[in-house]
Design an enzyme around this catalytic site. Sequence first.
Site, PDB file in Angstrom:
ATOM      1  N   TYR A   1       0.836  -1.213   0.000  1.00 43.43           N
ATOM      2  CA  TYR A   1       0.000   0.000   0.000  1.00 43.43           C
ATOM      3  C   TYR A   1       0.867   1.258   0.000  1.00 43.43           C
ATOM      4  O   TYR A   1       0.651   2.177  -0.791  1.00 43.43           O
ATOM      5  CB  TYR A   1      -0.905  -0.037   1.223  1.00 43.43           C
ATOM      6  CG  TYR A   1      -1.511   1.278   1.640  1.00 43.43           C
ATOM      7  CD1 TYR A   1      -2.653   1.773   1.021  1.00 43.43           C
ATOM      8  CD2 TYR A   1      -0.959   2.015   2.690  1.00 43.43           C
ATOM      9  CE1 TYR A   1      -3.224   2.973   1.423  1.00 43.43           C
ATOM     10  CE2 TYR A   1      -1.522   3.204   3.099  1.00 43.43           C
ATOM     11  CZ  TYR A   1      -2.659   3.679   2.464  1.00 43.43           C
ATOM     12  OH  TYR A   1      -3.211   4.875   2.866  1.00 43.43           O
TER      13      TYR A   1
ATOM     14  N   HIS B   1       2.449   1.788  -3.337  1.00 40.84           N
ATOM     15  CA  HIS B   1       1.546   1.812  -4.487  1.00 40.84           C
ATOM     16  C   HIS B   1       1.491   3.225  -5.091  1.00 40.84           C
ATOM     17  O   HIS B   1       1.339   4.207  -4.364  1.00 40.84           O
ATOM     18  CB  HIS B   1       0.142   1.370  -4.055  1.00 40.84           C
ATOM     19  CG  HIS B   1      -0.754   1.008  -5.179  1.00 40.84           C
ATOM     20  ND1 HIS B   1      -1.318   1.947  -6.017  1.00 40.84           N
ATOM     21  CD2 HIS B   1      -1.186  -0.197  -5.609  1.00 40.84           C
ATOM     22  CE1 HIS B   1      -2.072   1.333  -6.899  1.00 40.84           C
ATOM     23  NE2 HIS B   1      -2.007   0.021  -6.679  1.00 40.84           N
TER      24      HIS B   1
END
Length: 110
Positions: free
Chosen positions: A77, A80
């Site tokens: 995450y 990303h």
Amino acid sequence: MEEVKGVLKHVLLAKFKEGVSEEEIEKLIKGYANLVNLIEPMKAFQWGKDVSIENLHQGFTHIFESTFESTEGLAEYVAHPVHVEFANLFLSHLDKVIVVDYKPTKVVLS
């Protein structure tokens, strides 16, 4: 005590800069919430405003909590491209920020 398996919490405490309007804050929060639809490892998102009567918030006004299944999911995450782009925008509106990641633990009473 018992660690909750497969859960990692990512908590961000924020104080927005003076001059950031409520409309801008609302738009940023909606963008943050939408990350759960765009980044697979992010499993849940919650947020709220400080309502403490103890006045120990040290100027932080908002709390954001994201849920992941693992530290690897959190790392995915964080790296990303959608998160990186959003984080740059979001952080530019903050005066103060604290981020804490933790694995919840249940207290088992006998």
